[in-house]
Motif scaffolding. Structure first.
Motif, PDB file in Angstrom:
ATOM      1  N   SER A 169       2.423 -42.484 -26.568  1.00  0.00           N
ATOM      2  CA  SER A 169       2.815 -43.070 -25.257  1.00  0.00           C
ATOM      3  C   SER A 169       4.227 -42.730 -24.911  1.00  0.00           C
ATOM      4  N   ASN A 170       4.311 -43.321 -23.631  1.00  0.00           N
ATOM      5  CA  ASN A 170       5.600 -42.778 -23.011  1.00  0.00           C
ATOM      6  C   ASN A 170       6.882 -43.311 -23.829  1.00  0.00           C
ATOM      7  N   ASN A 171       6.911 -44.646 -24.413  1.00  0.00           N
ATOM      8  CA  ASN A 171       7.800 -45.175 -25.309  1.00  0.00           C
ATOM      9  C   ASN A 171       7.957 -44.338 -26.857  1.00  0.00           C
ATOM     10  N   GLU A 172       6.688 -44.017 -27.183  1.00  0.00           N
ATOM     11  CA  GLU A 172       6.705 -43.355 -28.603  1.00  0.00           C
ATOM     12  C   GLU A 172       7.258 -41.883 -28.161  1.00  0.00           C
ATOM     13  N   LEU A 173       6.885 -41.282 -27.207  1.00  0.00           N
ATOM     14  CA  LEU A 173       7.467 -39.996 -26.914  1.00  0.00           C
ATOM     15  C   LEU A 173       8.849 -39.985 -26.644  1.00  0.00           C
ATOM     16  N   ASN A 174       9.501 -40.906 -26.037  1.00  0.00           N
ATOM     17  CA  ASN A 174      10.865 -41.150 -25.960  1.00  0.00           C
ATOM     18  C   ASN A 174      11.611 -41.354 -27.248  1.00  0.00           C
ATOM     19  N   THR A 175      11.182 -42.072 -28.105  1.00  0.00           N
ATOM     20  CA  THR A 175      11.625 -42.178 -29.520  1.00  0.00           C
ATOM     21  C   THR A 175      11.530 -40.935 -30.377  1.00  0.00           C
ATOM     22  N   PHE A 176      10.276 -40.200 -30.177  1.00  0.00           N
ATOM     23  CA  PHE A 176      10.071 -38.964 -31.010  1.00  0.00           C
ATOM     24  C   PHE A 176      11.199 -37.958 -30.485  1.00  0.00           C
ATOM     25  N   ARG A 177      11.184 -37.945 -29.249  1.00  0.00           N
ATOM     26  CA  ARG A 177      11.970 -37.027 -28.705  1.00  0.00           C
ATOM     27  C   ARG A 177      13.624 -37.294 -28.993  1.00  0.00           C
ATOM     28  N   GLY A 178      14.115 -38.333 -28.893  1.00  0.00           N
ATOM     29  CA  GLY A 178      15.457 -38.879 -29.565  1.00  0.00           C
ATOM     30  C   GLY A 178      15.781 -38.529 -30.732  1.00  0.00           C
ATOM     31  N   LYS A 179      14.631 -38.618 -31.672  1.00  0.00           N
ATOM     32  CA  LYS A 179      14.921 -38.350 -33.055  1.00  0.00           C
ATOM     33  C   LYS A 179      14.841 -37.085 -33.470  1.00  0.00           C
ATOM     34  N   ASN A 180      13.865 -36.150 -32.935  1.00  0.00           N
ATOM     35  CA  ASN A 180      13.597 -34.935 -33.449  1.00  0.00           C
ATOM     36  C   ASN A 180      13.821 -33.811 -32.417  1.00  0.00           C
ATOM     37  N   ILE A 181      14.222 -33.961 -31.129  1.00  0.00           N
ATOM     38  CA  ILE A 181      14.533 -32.788 -30.499  1.00  0.00           C
ATOM     39  C   ILE A 181      15.947 -32.870 -29.716  1.00  0.00           C
ATOM     40  N   GLY A 182      16.381 -31.496 -29.709  1.00  0.00           N
ATOM     41  CA  GLY A 182      17.815 -31.314 -29.289  1.00  0.00           C
ATOM     42  C   GLY A 182      17.686 -30.222 -28.022  1.00  0.00           C
ATOM     43  N   LEU A 183      18.199 -30.991 -26.911  1.00  0.00           N
ATOM     44  CA  LEU A 183      17.921 -30.132 -25.686  1.00  0.00           C
ATOM     45  C   LEU A 183      19.201 -29.637 -25.210  1.00  0.00           C
ATOM     46  N   VAL A 184      19.253 -28.523 -25.018  1.00  0.00           N
ATOM     47  CA  VAL A 184      20.588 -27.765 -24.340  1.00  0.00           C
ATOM     48  C   VAL A 184      20.146 -27.465 -22.907  1.00  0.00           C
TER      49      VAL A 184
END
Length: 209
Positions: free
Chosen positions: A70-85
C-alpha cells in the motif's frame, strides 16, 4: 537483493512505452546504467524506488514485491531500505546541513550518533559546512550533501541519479568510493545511472540503455 522482471512504463501524456532489461543483483553487487538523455534511465531508477508504478512487470527488493505494498507500506519500506541520490536535491531550506541529516534519520526511524553523522560529513569534505543553511551551498556541496542523505540511514539499496555530474575528477572518485564502501558495509546494492563515462572503471557490472 534487487530484481526486476519485464518492466515497462508509459507516461500518461506520452505515446512511448519504455521497456527495460531484467536486472538481478545479489547482496553487495553493484550496477552502472549508462545511456543518453531521454532513454529512460531516471524512469528506471524511479521505478526501482517505488516512485513510479510500472505498466507491467515486477520489482523485488529483499524478497518484497514493492508494487504489492500500500502507499503507507511503500513509504515506510522506502524510508528504511532505499537511499536515493537525486539530480535535484530535496532539502529543508530552513535547516542547516546537520539538521537535514538528523531529519532524514528521524523519518527513517534509524538511530545514528552525532559522531557518525560528523564522520560521514568529514568523508565527503563538507564537515566545515555542517552549521550552514543549505541555500548557502554550492552545487557541488549540495550534491555531496545529497550523497550523505542517501546513505546516512544504512539502506539496503542505494539508487543514484547522476551523482557525479557537477563534480571534478577528485570529488567524483571520492563520491563513488564512498557510495561503494557504504553499499559493501551494509551488504546493499548500489545502482548508479549516468552519462558520465568516468565511472565505467569503478564498476564490474554495467548496462547501456
Amino acid at each position: 537483493m534487487l530484481q526486476t522482471e519485464y518492466l515497462t512504463f508509459q507516461y500518461k501524456k506520452g505515446n512511448q512505452i519504455f521497456k527495460f532489461p531484467n536486472i538481478t543483483l545479489e547482496k553487495r553487487e553493484n550496477l552502472l546504467i549508462l545511456g543518453k538523455s531521454g532513454i529512460g534511465k531516471t524512469t528506471l531508477l524511479h521505478l526501482c524506488a517505488g516512485l513510479l508504478t510500472p505498466l507491467s512487470g515486477k520489482i523485488t527488493i529483499n524478497k518484497t514485491d514493492i508494487n504489492s505494498l500500500s502507499n503507507n507500506e511503500l513509504n515506510t519500506f522506502r524510508g528504511k531500505n532505499i537511499g536515493l541520490v537525486f539530480q535535484k536535491n530535496h532539502l529543508v531550506q530552513s535547516l542547516n546541513v546537520f539538521e537535514n541529516l538528523q531529519t532524514r534519520l528521524f523519518f527513517s526511524k534509524k538511530n545514528t550518533t552525532n559522531k557518525e553523522i560528523e564522520d560521514l560529513l568529514k568523508q565527503l569534505d563538507i564537515y566545515d559546512l555542517k552549521n550552514k543553511k543549505v541555500n548557502k551551498l554550492s552545487e557541488g556541496q549540495l550534491q555531496r550533501l545529497g550523497i550523505a542523505l542517501s546513505i546516512i540511514h544504512n539502506p539496503k539499496v542505494i539508487l543514484a541519479d547522476e551523482p557525479t555530474s557537477s563534480l571534478d575528477d577528485q570529488n567524483c572518485n571520492t563520491v563513488i568510493k564512498i557510495l561503494k564502501e557504504q553499499a559493501k558495509l551494509t551488504s546493499a546494492n548500489l545502482i548508479v545511472i549516468t552519462h558520465d563515462h568516468r565511472l565505467k572503471s569503478h564498476f564490474q557490472n554495467s548496462i547501456t540503455l
